[in-house]
Write a protein that holds these residues in place. Structure first.
Motif, PDB file in Angstrom:
ATOM      1  N   ALA A   1      -4.111  -1.882   2.014  1.00  0.00           N
ATOM      2  CA  ALA A   1      -2.800  -1.239   1.900  1.00  0.00           C
ATOM      3  C   ALA A   1      -2.199  -1.403   0.512  1.00  0.00           C
ATOM      4  O   ALA A   1      -1.440  -0.539   0.049  1.00  0.00           O
ATOM      5  CB  ALA A   1      -1.846  -1.804   2.952  1.00  0.00           C
ATOM      6  N   ASP A   2      -2.510  -2.510  -0.178  1.00  0.00           N
ATOM      7  CA  ASP A   2      -1.951  -2.756  -1.508  1.00  0.00           C
ATOM      8  C   ASP A   2      -2.836  -2.237  -2.630  1.00  0.00           C
ATOM      9  O   ASP A   2      -2.532  -2.469  -3.805  1.00  0.00           O
ATOM     10  CB  ASP A   2      -1.708  -4.263  -1.702  1.00  0.00           C
ATOM     11  CG  ASP A   2      -0.661  -4.811  -0.736  1.00  0.00           C
ATOM     12  OD1 ASP A   2       0.217  -4.035  -0.333  1.00  0.00           O
ATOM     13  OD2 ASP A   2      -0.738  -6.004  -0.396  1.00  0.00           O
ATOM     14  N   TYR A   3      -3.936  -1.577  -2.308  1.00  0.00           N
ATOM     15  CA  TYR A   3      -4.808  -1.039  -3.349  1.00  0.00           C
ATOM     16  C   TYR A   3      -4.076   0.072  -4.098  1.00  0.00           C
ATOM     17  O   TYR A   3      -3.345   0.866  -3.496  1.00  0.00           O
ATOM     18  CB  TYR A   3      -6.087  -0.496  -2.721  1.00  0.00           C
ATOM     19  CG  TYR A   3      -7.178  -0.177  -3.706  1.00  0.00           C
ATOM     20  CD1 TYR A   3      -8.068  -1.157  -4.126  1.00  0.00           C
ATOM     21  CD2 TYR A   3      -7.324   1.104  -4.225  1.00  0.00           C
ATOM     22  CE1 TYR A   3      -9.079  -0.861  -5.033  1.00  0.00           C
ATOM     23  CE2 TYR A   3      -8.330   1.409  -5.123  1.00  0.00           C
ATOM     24  CZ  TYR A   3      -9.192   0.418  -5.528  1.00  0.00           C
ATOM     25  OH  TYR A   3     -10.191   0.712  -6.431  1.00  0.00           O
ATOM     26  N   PRO A   4      -4.215   0.149  -5.421  1.00  0.00           N
ATOM     27  CA  PRO A   4      -3.474   1.156  -6.193  1.00  0.00           C
ATOM     28  C   PRO A   4      -3.729   2.574  -5.694  1.00  0.00           C
ATOM     29  O   PRO A   4      -4.875   3.009  -5.576  1.00  0.00           O
ATOM     30  CB  PRO A   4      -4.005   0.967  -7.624  1.00  0.00           C
ATOM     31  CG  PRO A   4      -4.512  -0.435  -7.670  1.00  0.00           C
ATOM     32  CD  PRO A   4      -5.019  -0.733  -6.296  1.00  0.00           C
ATOM     33  N   GLY A   5      -2.657   3.280  -5.392  1.00  0.00           N
ATOM     34  CA  GLY A   5      -2.744   4.672  -4.993  1.00  0.00           C
ATOM     35  C   GLY A   5      -2.790   4.916  -3.501  1.00  0.00           C
ATOM     36  O   GLY A   5      -2.556   6.052  -3.055  1.00  0.00           O
ATOM     37  N   VAL A   6      -3.084   3.885  -2.695  1.00  0.00           N
ATOM     38  CA  VAL A   6      -3.207   4.103  -1.251  1.00  0.00           C
ATOM     39  C   VAL A   6      -1.860   4.479  -0.645  1.00  0.00           C
ATOM     40  O   VAL A   6      -1.749   5.429   0.144  1.00  0.00           O
ATOM     41  CB  VAL A   6      -3.790   2.848  -0.566  1.00  0.00           C
ATOM     42  CG1 VAL A   6      -3.692   2.971   0.953  1.00  0.00           C
ATOM     43  CG2 VAL A   6      -5.237   2.642  -0.982  1.00  0.00           C
ATOM     44  N   ALA A   7      -0.816   3.750  -0.982  1.00  0.00           N
ATOM     45  CA  ALA A   7       0.510   4.049  -0.434  1.00  0.00           C
ATOM     46  C   ALA A   7       0.965   5.443  -0.856  1.00  0.00           C
ATOM     47  O   ALA A   7       1.530   6.199  -0.045  1.00  0.00           O
ATOM     48  CB  ALA A   7       1.517   2.990  -0.884  1.00  0.00           C
ATOM     49  N   GLU A   8       0.702   5.816  -2.120  1.00  0.00           N
ATOM     50  CA  GLU A   8       1.102   7.145  -2.584  1.00  0.00           C
ATOM     51  C   GLU A   8       0.311   8.240  -1.865  1.00  0.00           C
ATOM     52  O   GLU A   8       0.850   9.305  -1.536  1.00  0.00           O
ATOM     53  CB  GLU A   8       0.890   7.258  -4.094  1.00  0.00           C
ATOM     54  CG  GLU A   8       1.816   6.390  -4.940  1.00  0.00           C
ATOM     55  CD  GLU A   8       1.398   4.942  -4.986  1.00  0.00           C
ATOM     56  OE1 GLU A   8       0.341   4.623  -4.377  1.00  0.00           O
ATOM     57  OE2 GLU A   8       2.108   4.120  -5.592  1.00  0.00           O
ATOM     58  N   ALA A   9      -0.980   7.983  -1.596  1.00  0.00           N
ATOM     59  CA  ALA A   9      -1.787   8.972  -0.882  1.00  0.00           C
ATOM     60  C   ALA A   9      -1.272   9.179   0.547  1.00  0.00           C
ATOM     61  O   ALA A   9      -1.211  10.318   1.038  1.00  0.00           O
ATOM     62  CB  ALA A   9      -3.251   8.524  -0.855  1.00  0.00           C
ATOM     63  N   LEU A  10      -0.873   8.096   1.208  1.00  0.00           N
ATOM     64  CA  LEU A  10      -0.325   8.227   2.552  1.00  0.00           C
ATOM     65  C   LEU A  10       0.999   8.987   2.535  1.00  0.00           C
ATOM     66  O   LEU A  10       1.298   9.757   3.458  1.00  0.00           O
ATOM     67  CB  LEU A  10      -0.139   6.839   3.171  1.00  0.00           C
ATOM     68  CG  LEU A  10      -1.437   6.069   3.465  1.00  0.00           C
ATOM     69  CD1 LEU A  10      -1.124   4.672   3.979  1.00  0.00           C
ATOM     70  CD2 LEU A  10      -2.282   6.823   4.490  1.00  0.00           C
TER      71      LEU A  10
ATOM     72  N   PRO B   1     -10.278   2.854  -0.597  1.00  0.00           N
ATOM     73  CA  PRO B   1     -10.713   2.842  -2.009  1.00  0.00           C
ATOM     74  C   PRO B   1     -12.171   3.233  -2.140  1.00  0.00           C
ATOM     75  O   PRO B   1     -12.995   2.953  -1.260  1.00  0.00           O
ATOM     76  CB  PRO B   1     -10.476   1.376  -2.422  1.00  0.00           C
ATOM     77  CG  PRO B   1     -10.549   0.604  -1.144  1.00  0.00           C
ATOM     78  CD  PRO B   1     -10.013   1.501  -0.074  1.00  0.00           C
ATOM     79  N   HIS B   2     -12.477   3.908  -3.246  1.00  0.00           N
ATOM     80  CA  HIS B   2     -13.856   4.348  -3.485  1.00  0.00           C
ATOM     81  C   HIS B   2     -14.410   3.692  -4.740  1.00  0.00           C
ATOM     82  O   HIS B   2     -15.273   2.832  -4.662  1.00  0.00           O
ATOM     83  CB  HIS B   2     -13.922   5.868  -3.592  1.00  0.00           C
ATOM     84  CG  HIS B   2     -15.297   6.396  -3.830  1.00  0.00           C
ATOM     85  ND1 HIS B   2     -16.326   6.212  -2.941  1.00  0.00           N
ATOM     86  CD2 HIS B   2     -15.829   7.095  -4.876  1.00  0.00           C
ATOM     87  CE1 HIS B   2     -17.430   6.766  -3.413  1.00  0.00           C
ATOM     88  NE2 HIS B   2     -17.157   7.309  -4.582  1.00  0.00           N
ATOM     89  N   CYS B   3     -13.893   4.067  -5.886  1.00  0.00           N
ATOM     90  CA  CYS B   3     -14.363   3.497  -7.155  1.00  0.00           C
ATOM     91  C   CYS B   3     -13.275   3.704  -8.201  1.00  0.00           C
ATOM     92  O   CYS B   3     -12.833   4.842  -8.424  1.00  0.00           O
ATOM     93  CB  CYS B   3     -15.671   4.159  -7.596  1.00  0.00           C
ATOM     94  SG  CYS B   3     -16.325   3.509  -9.156  1.00  0.00           S
ATOM     95  N   GLY B   4     -12.845   2.630  -8.839  1.00  0.00           N
ATOM     96  CA  GLY B   4     -11.787   2.738  -9.832  1.00  0.00           C
ATOM     97  C   GLY B   4     -10.507   3.249  -9.206  1.00  0.00           C
ATOM     98  O   GLY B   4     -10.018   2.724  -8.203  1.00  0.00           O
ATOM     99  N   ARG B   5      -9.939   4.322  -9.778  1.00  0.00           N
ATOM    100  CA  ARG B   5      -8.715   4.919  -9.258  1.00  0.00           C
ATOM    101  C   ARG B   5      -8.998   5.961  -8.186  1.00  0.00           C
ATOM    102  O   ARG B   5      -8.071   6.530  -7.621  1.00  0.00           O
ATOM    103  CB  ARG B   5      -7.915   5.563 -10.400  1.00  0.00           C
ATOM    104  CG  ARG B   5      -7.451   4.582 -11.463  1.00  0.00           C
ATOM    105  CD  ARG B   5      -6.759   5.277 -12.635  1.00  0.00           C
ATOM    106  NE  ARG B   5      -5.552   5.967 -12.202  1.00  0.00           N
ATOM    107  CZ  ARG B   5      -5.330   7.258 -12.341  1.00  0.00           C
ATOM    108  NH1 ARG B   5      -6.279   8.029 -12.854  1.00  0.00           N
ATOM    109  NH2 ARG B   5      -4.204   7.804 -11.952  1.00  0.00           N
ATOM    110  N   THR B   6     -10.288   6.204  -7.888  1.00  0.00           N
ATOM    111  CA  THR B   6     -10.654   7.230  -6.915  1.00  0.00           C
ATOM    112  C   THR B   6     -10.490   6.695  -5.496  1.00  0.00           C
ATOM    113  O   THR B   6     -10.920   5.584  -5.178  1.00  0.00           O
ATOM    114  CB  THR B   6     -12.101   7.687  -7.132  1.00  0.00           C
ATOM    115  OG1 THR B   6     -12.253   8.127  -8.487  1.00  0.00           O
ATOM    116  CG2 THR B   6     -12.453   8.812  -6.188  1.00  0.00           C
ATOM    117  N   LEU B   7      -9.879   7.493  -4.648  1.00  0.00           N
ATOM    118  CA  LEU B   7      -9.736   7.181  -3.230  1.00  0.00           C
ATOM    119  C   LEU B   7     -10.517   8.201  -2.420  1.00  0.00           C
ATOM    120  O   LEU B   7     -10.679   9.349  -2.842  1.00  0.00           O
ATOM    121  CB  LEU B   7      -8.259   7.216  -2.811  1.00  0.00           C
ATOM    122  CG  LEU B   7      -7.293   6.339  -3.601  1.00  0.00           C
ATOM    123  CD1 LEU B   7      -5.867   6.587  -3.139  1.00  0.00           C
ATOM    124  CD2 LEU B   7      -7.643   4.865  -3.449  1.00  0.00           C
TER     125      LEU B   7
END
Length: 475
Positions: A242-251, A287-293
């Motif tokens: 949940a705290d991974y960069p970008g996950v909250a914004e994607a949701l 998360p996938h790789c780097g900033r990619t979700l």
């Protein structure tokens, strides 16, 4: 071959060892206590006194026969422990070291409370080390013996846990206790608190008409939870992600587009319950790789077709394709970079997932651009060196704000002051070396807006003009 030392107060020469293992033997010659002592303590024990017999073998092992203790004469055996060589701990040493680790964990992370779960957790963390092989019963006994001296509370038995829970319930009002009981009842068989016999009994007695025992009055309850709370559900992603960069914004993007997200129950579920309409349904972000979700789509607890029967594949494939198209469109409209990942092994289109990258953060625009700064330099006739002092003052004002905000807490006040103002001088010197345009841009950032910058430049140039005129009249 043991070499006895017969003279009183004779000092035994110690071998080159960092520490010694001290074994205390009972009257039958069995080890009933063991610990590690430093070199100074070993020297004190090995000093021969009247009534004792001290012997030393070729390996440096010292035996003190007839050593005075509070339980009468005993035999002490000092075995050197040299650094750089692997040492095998005795069972008592293992338990002693593990008890020390458990108490340290309680003091640091568990509000000075030792519970059975904490003992098991610490021993599991050190399972691959020598102390982790200690007997749990011995560890608990040593922890209980040291609890008062170390200032920790021990809650290991059901009776101790029952009264600790009663203390917590005693400091709660009736509505809070009723709410706790109702939440346990609502959880049903899936709530671990409903299967906690000690907790259920404590709540039942607390809500009864019995008088509170005197031991509860004035008792200070522990600040940790003494029961297992139900695991929260993971909505849209796993809780650990949940705290991974970008996950909250994607949701947020998915919810704004009214795309349903999958819910992962925190409780354990049977396979047939998971792969059913009661299982996860909707978009899942990970998360996938780097900033990619990566965003996959769950239908009846599955994100692909591998566990499905062939006759259901066509219906599910079409539904997943349409759902992932909606997901891709939602992120595309939000300005994210979108890649569709599809299978190349099927005759018909089969979408697997959607990979997305959040948009890059825009750099804040400067208060004045370089062209605007050059125009201001020409308008106010700013020459070389005219703004040097103003830049130094502005940089040190920022340094003062940084110092007042608690910068460099690891340094003393004087050292922190010198650090921030020294850095401010270096920054100001760098700006001044870049010329008048860079100076105007720096002052603009300090002022915050163009109006304040023009006012500052007017003040600086108007104060410089009279001084120039005075210098010319003197000449």
């Amino acid at each position: 071959m043991l070499t006895p030392l017969e003279c009183a107060d004779e000092t035994v020469p110690l071998v080159d060892a960092d520490a010694y293992r001290l074994d205390v033997l009972d009257i039958d010659g069995q080890v009933f206590a063991s610990t590690v002592v430093d070199r100074a303590e070993a020297q004190r024990i090995a000093t021969h006194s009247t009534g004792e017999t001290v012997a030393q073998d070729a390996e440096g092992v010292i035996t003190v026969v007839g050593a005075a203790t509070n339980m009468g004469p005993r035999t002490h055996v000092l075995t050197p422990r040299r650094s750089g060589t692997p040492q095998t701990l005795t069972p008592m040493e293992r338990a002693d070291e593990m008890a020390r680790l458990v108490i340290a964990a309680a003091q640091q992370d568990n509000a000075c409370v030792v519970t059975g779960g904490l003992v098991d957790t610490v021993m599991k963390l050190h399972a691959d080390q020598e102390p982790g092989k200690a007997n749990p019963v011995s560890v608990r006994r040593l922890v209980r013996a040291r609890a008062a001296a170390e200032g920790v509370r021990v809650i290991l038995t059901d009776d101790e846990r029952y009264w600790a829970i009663r203390e917590q319930l005693h400091h709660m009002d009736g509505d809070q206790v009723h709410a706790l009981r109702d939440s346990i009842a609502d959880g049903g068989d899936l709530d671990p608190r409903g299967h906690d016999r000690v907790l259920v009994e404590a709540i039942s007695v607390c809500l009864s008409n019995r008088l509170s025992p005197a031991r509860l009055h004035g008792a200070v309850p522990v600040s940790i939870s003494l029961w297992h709370e139900p695991e929260p559900d993971g909505v849209g992603s796993l809780r650990e992600c949940a705290d991974y960069p970008g996950v909250a914004e994607a949701l947020d993007v998915l919810r704004a587009a009214e795309v349903p997200v999958a819910t992962f129950p925190g409780r354990k579920m049977l396979w047939r319950e998971w792969h059913s309409p009661q299982g996860p349904q909707g978009a899942f972000v990970g998360p996938h790789c780097g900033r990619t979700l990566e965003v996959s789509w769950f239908i009846d607890g599955a994100h692909d077709e591998r566990s499905m029967r062939t006759r259901n594949t066509r219906t599910v494939r079409g539904a997943r394709n349409r759902a992932l198209d909606d997901v891709a469109g939602a992120f595309d409209r939000a300005g994210w970079k979108v890649w569709r990942v599809e299978s190349s092994n099927t005759a018909t289109r089969r979408a697997l997932r959607v990979d997305v990258i959040p948009p890059a953060e825009e750099e804040p625009s400067p208060v004045v651009t370089e062209e605007e700064a050059e125009a201001l330099v020409a308008e106010f006739g700013i020459g070389e060196g005219d703004l040097d002092e103003a830049v130094y003052e502005a940089a040190n004002e920022d340094g003062a704000d940084e110092y007042n905000g608690g910068a460099h807490p690891e340094l003393s006040d004087d050292d922190a002051y010198e650090e921030v103002h020294g850095a401010a001088d270096v920054r100001a010197s760098s700006v001044n070396n870049q010329g008048a345009t860079a100076q105007v841009q720096f002052l603009a950032e300090c002022c915050g807006n163009a109006e304040a910058l023009r006012s500052l430049l007017e003040d600086l140039t108007s104060s410089a003009a009279p001084s120039s005129a005075t210098t010319g009249s003197d000449a």
